[in-house]
Design a protein around this motif. Sequence first.
Motif, PDB file in Angstrom:
ATOM      1  N   ARG A  61      40.984   9.517 -56.718  1.00 57.67           N
ATOM      2  CA  ARG A  61      41.793  10.451 -57.519  1.00 57.67           C
ATOM      3  C   ARG A  61      42.867  11.116 -56.644  1.00 57.67           C
ATOM      4  O   ARG A  61      43.991  11.318 -57.093  1.00 57.67           O
ATOM      5  CB  ARG A  61      40.912  11.503 -58.169  1.00 57.67           C
ATOM      6  CG  ARG A  61      39.887  10.917 -59.113  1.00 57.67           C
ATOM      7  CD  ARG A  61      40.195  11.201 -60.534  1.00 57.67           C
ATOM      8  NE  ARG A  61      39.137  10.626 -61.369  1.00 57.67           N
ATOM      9  CZ  ARG A  61      39.378   9.847 -62.386  1.00 57.67           C
ATOM     10  NH1 ARG A  61      40.611   9.548 -62.712  1.00 57.67           N
ATOM     11  NH2 ARG A  61      38.392   9.362 -63.103  1.00 57.67           N
ATOM     12  N   GLU A  63      44.262   9.732 -54.041  1.00 57.02           N
ATOM     13  CA  GLU A  63      45.271   8.707 -53.809  1.00 57.02           C
ATOM     14  C   GLU A  63      46.165   8.508 -55.040  1.00 57.02           C
ATOM     15  O   GLU A  63      47.345   8.218 -54.903  1.00 57.02           O
ATOM     16  CB  GLU A  63      44.615   7.376 -53.415  1.00 57.02           C
ATOM     17  CG  GLU A  63      44.040   7.389 -52.018  1.00 57.02           C
ATOM     18  CD  GLU A  63      45.082   7.713 -50.962  1.00 57.02           C
ATOM     19  OE1 GLU A  63      46.107   7.003 -50.878  1.00 57.02           O
ATOM     20  OE2 GLU A  63      44.883   8.696 -50.227  1.00 57.02           O
ATOM     21  N   VAL A  64      45.597   8.675 -56.226  1.00 53.65           N
ATOM     22  CA  VAL A  64      46.403   8.577 -57.455  1.00 53.65           C
ATOM     23  C   VAL A  64      47.513   9.623 -57.406  1.00 53.65           C
ATOM     24  O   VAL A  64      48.661   9.341 -57.750  1.00 53.65           O
ATOM     25  CB  VAL A  64      45.520   8.781 -58.716  1.00 53.65           C
ATOM     26  CG1 VAL A  64      46.379   8.994 -59.951  1.00 53.65           C
ATOM     27  CG2 VAL A  64      44.600   7.598 -58.912  1.00 53.65           C
ATOM     28  N   GLU A  65      47.166  10.824 -56.964  1.00 53.61           N
ATOM     29  CA  GLU A  65      48.155  11.907 -56.881  1.00 53.61           C
ATOM     30  C   GLU A  65      49.284  11.574 -55.910  1.00 53.61           C
ATOM     31  O   GLU A  65      50.410  11.986 -56.108  1.00 53.61           O
ATOM     32  CB  GLU A  65      47.474  13.213 -56.439  1.00 53.61           C
ATOM     33  CG  GLU A  65      46.469  13.739 -57.433  1.00 53.61           C
ATOM     34  CD  GLU A  65      47.102  14.116 -58.762  1.00 53.61           C
ATOM     35  OE1 GLU A  65      48.191  14.723 -58.752  1.00 53.61           O
ATOM     36  OE2 GLU A  65      46.505  13.781 -59.802  1.00 53.61           O
ATOM     37  N   ARG A  66      48.973  10.816 -54.846  1.00 55.65           N
ATOM     38  CA  ARG A  66      49.971  10.487 -53.838  1.00 55.65           C
ATOM     39  C   ARG A  66      50.716   9.186 -54.106  1.00 55.65           C
ATOM     40  O   ARG A  66      51.746   8.937 -53.498  1.00 55.65           O
ATOM     41  CB  ARG A  66      49.299  10.391 -52.467  1.00 55.65           C
ATOM     42  CG  ARG A  66      48.801  11.709 -51.916  1.00 55.65           C
ATOM     43  CD  ARG A  66      48.289  11.566 -50.519  1.00 55.65           C
ATOM     44  NE  ARG A  66      46.941  11.814 -50.141  1.00 55.65           N
ATOM     45  CZ  ARG A  66      45.970  12.426 -50.790  1.00 55.65           C
ATOM     46  NH1 ARG A  66      46.142  12.833 -51.986  1.00 55.65           N
ATOM     47  NH2 ARG A  66      44.791  12.616 -50.274  1.00 55.65           N
ATOM     48  N   ALA A  67      50.174   8.354 -54.987  1.00 57.79           N
ATOM     49  CA  ALA A  67      50.767   7.027 -55.238  1.00 57.79           C
ATOM     50  C   ALA A  67      52.135   7.169 -55.886  1.00 57.79           C
ATOM     51  O   ALA A  67      52.319   7.927 -56.830  1.00 57.79           O
ATOM     52  CB  ALA A  67      49.835   6.197 -56.119  1.00 57.79           C
ATOM     53  N   ARG A  68      53.086   6.425 -55.388  1.00 57.59           N
ATOM     54  CA  ARG A  68      54.448   6.456 -55.930  1.00 57.59           C
ATOM     55  C   ARG A  68      54.687   5.320 -56.931  1.00 57.59           C
ATOM     56  O   ARG A  68      55.463   5.454 -57.842  1.00 57.59           O
ATOM     57  CB  ARG A  68      55.463   6.364 -54.796  1.00 57.59           C
ATOM     58  CG  ARG A  68      55.384   7.546 -53.850  1.00 57.59           C
ATOM     59  CD  ARG A  68      56.566   7.552 -52.908  1.00 57.59           C
ATOM     60  NE  ARG A  68      56.434   8.561 -51.876  1.00 57.59           N
ATOM     61  CZ  ARG A  68      56.732   9.832 -52.041  1.00 57.59           C
ATOM     62  NH1 ARG A  68      57.154  10.250 -53.206  1.00 57.59           N
ATOM     63  NH2 ARG A  68      56.597  10.685 -51.056  1.00 57.59           N
ATOM     64  N   GLU A  70      53.795   2.960 -59.974  1.00 58.45           N
ATOM     65  CA  GLU A  70      53.006   3.072 -61.206  1.00 58.45           C
ATOM     66  C   GLU A  70      51.869   2.047 -61.235  1.00 58.45           C
ATOM     67  O   GLU A  70      50.765   2.356 -61.663  1.00 58.45           O
ATOM     68  CB  GLU A  70      53.909   2.899 -62.431  1.00 58.45           C
ATOM     69  CG  GLU A  70      53.223   3.196 -63.735  1.00 58.45           C
ATOM     70  CD  GLU A  70      52.654   4.618 -63.801  1.00 58.45           C
ATOM     71  OE1 GLU A  70      51.528   4.771 -64.328  1.00 58.45           O
ATOM     72  OE2 GLU A  70      53.292   5.564 -63.323  1.00 58.45           O
ATOM     73  N   ARG A  72      50.209   0.746 -58.669  1.00 56.59           N
ATOM     74  CA  ARG A  72      49.136   1.196 -57.768  1.00 56.59           C
ATOM     75  C   ARG A  72      48.388   2.367 -58.398  1.00 56.59           C
ATOM     76  O   ARG A  72      47.160   2.415 -58.358  1.00 56.59           O
ATOM     77  CB  ARG A  72      49.719   1.615 -56.415  1.00 56.59           C
ATOM     78  CG  ARG A  72      48.665   2.183 -55.474  1.00 56.59           C
ATOM     79  CD  ARG A  72      49.167   2.235 -54.042  1.00 56.59           C
ATOM     80  NE  ARG A  72      48.338   3.019 -53.169  1.00 56.59           N
ATOM     81  CZ  ARG A  72      47.118   2.685 -52.727  1.00 56.59           C
ATOM     82  NH1 ARG A  72      46.596   1.543 -53.113  1.00 56.59           N
ATOM     83  NH2 ARG A  72      46.445   3.468 -51.924  1.00 56.59           N
ATOM     84  N   ARG A  73      49.104   3.289 -58.997  1.00 61.47           N
ATOM     85  CA  ARG A  73      48.466   4.440 -59.645  1.00 61.47           C
ATOM     86  C   ARG A  73      47.513   3.971 -60.744  1.00 61.47           C
ATOM     87  O   ARG A  73      46.388   4.448 -60.845  1.00 61.47           O
ATOM     88  CB  ARG A  73      49.551   5.362 -60.220  1.00 61.47           C
ATOM     89  CG  ARG A  73      49.014   6.661 -60.741  1.00 61.47           C
ATOM     90  CD  ARG A  73      50.124   7.601 -61.160  1.00 61.47           C
ATOM     91  NE  ARG A  73      50.963   7.902 -60.003  1.00 61.47           N
ATOM     92  CZ  ARG A  73      52.284   7.882 -60.007  1.00 61.47           C
ATOM     93  NH1 ARG A  73      52.940   7.596 -61.098  1.00 61.47           N
ATOM     94  NH2 ARG A  73      52.964   8.158 -58.923  1.00 61.47           N
ATOM     95  N   LEU A  77      43.425   4.485 -60.798  1.00 62.22           N
ATOM     96  CA  LEU A  77      42.776   5.163 -61.918  1.00 62.22           C
ATOM     97  C   LEU A  77      41.686   4.302 -62.532  1.00 62.22           C
ATOM     98  O   LEU A  77      40.607   4.790 -62.859  1.00 62.22           O
ATOM     99  CB  LEU A  77      43.807   5.536 -62.990  1.00 62.22           C
ATOM    100  CG  LEU A  77      44.545   6.839 -62.784  1.00 62.22           C
ATOM    101  CD1 LEU A  77      45.658   6.982 -63.814  1.00 62.22           C
ATOM    102  CD2 LEU A  77      43.599   8.012 -62.850  1.00 62.22           C
TER     103      LEU A  77
END
Length: 90
Positions: A61, A63-68, A70, A72-73, A77
């Motif tokens: 979670r 890393e989701v916040e830091r992922a640029r 879409e 990868r995000r 998730l």
Amino acid sequence: MTDLMVQIPADWLARVFLSLRRGSSQDAQVSAAELHPFTEKPGQRIPVPRTTVLRTELALRGEVERAREEERRARLLEEADYLVRAGLGG
């Protein structure tokens, strides 16, 4: 003791391990190192300590916040959601 373990396919753990290894945070790196021993039996469902599953989900979670990107995000998730369902026994 079984209540404290979650059965997760080793192939899935390997996928999450690789995602976390690519992560930028120290939490991601620590969680990847903690998962590594559980990824060595492909094709099997591996008992993983529930606390490891929870820490891994939190690292994903983060890393989701830091992922640029879409893509990868979305992948992170999906992996985090899977771990939540597995940890709840569903």
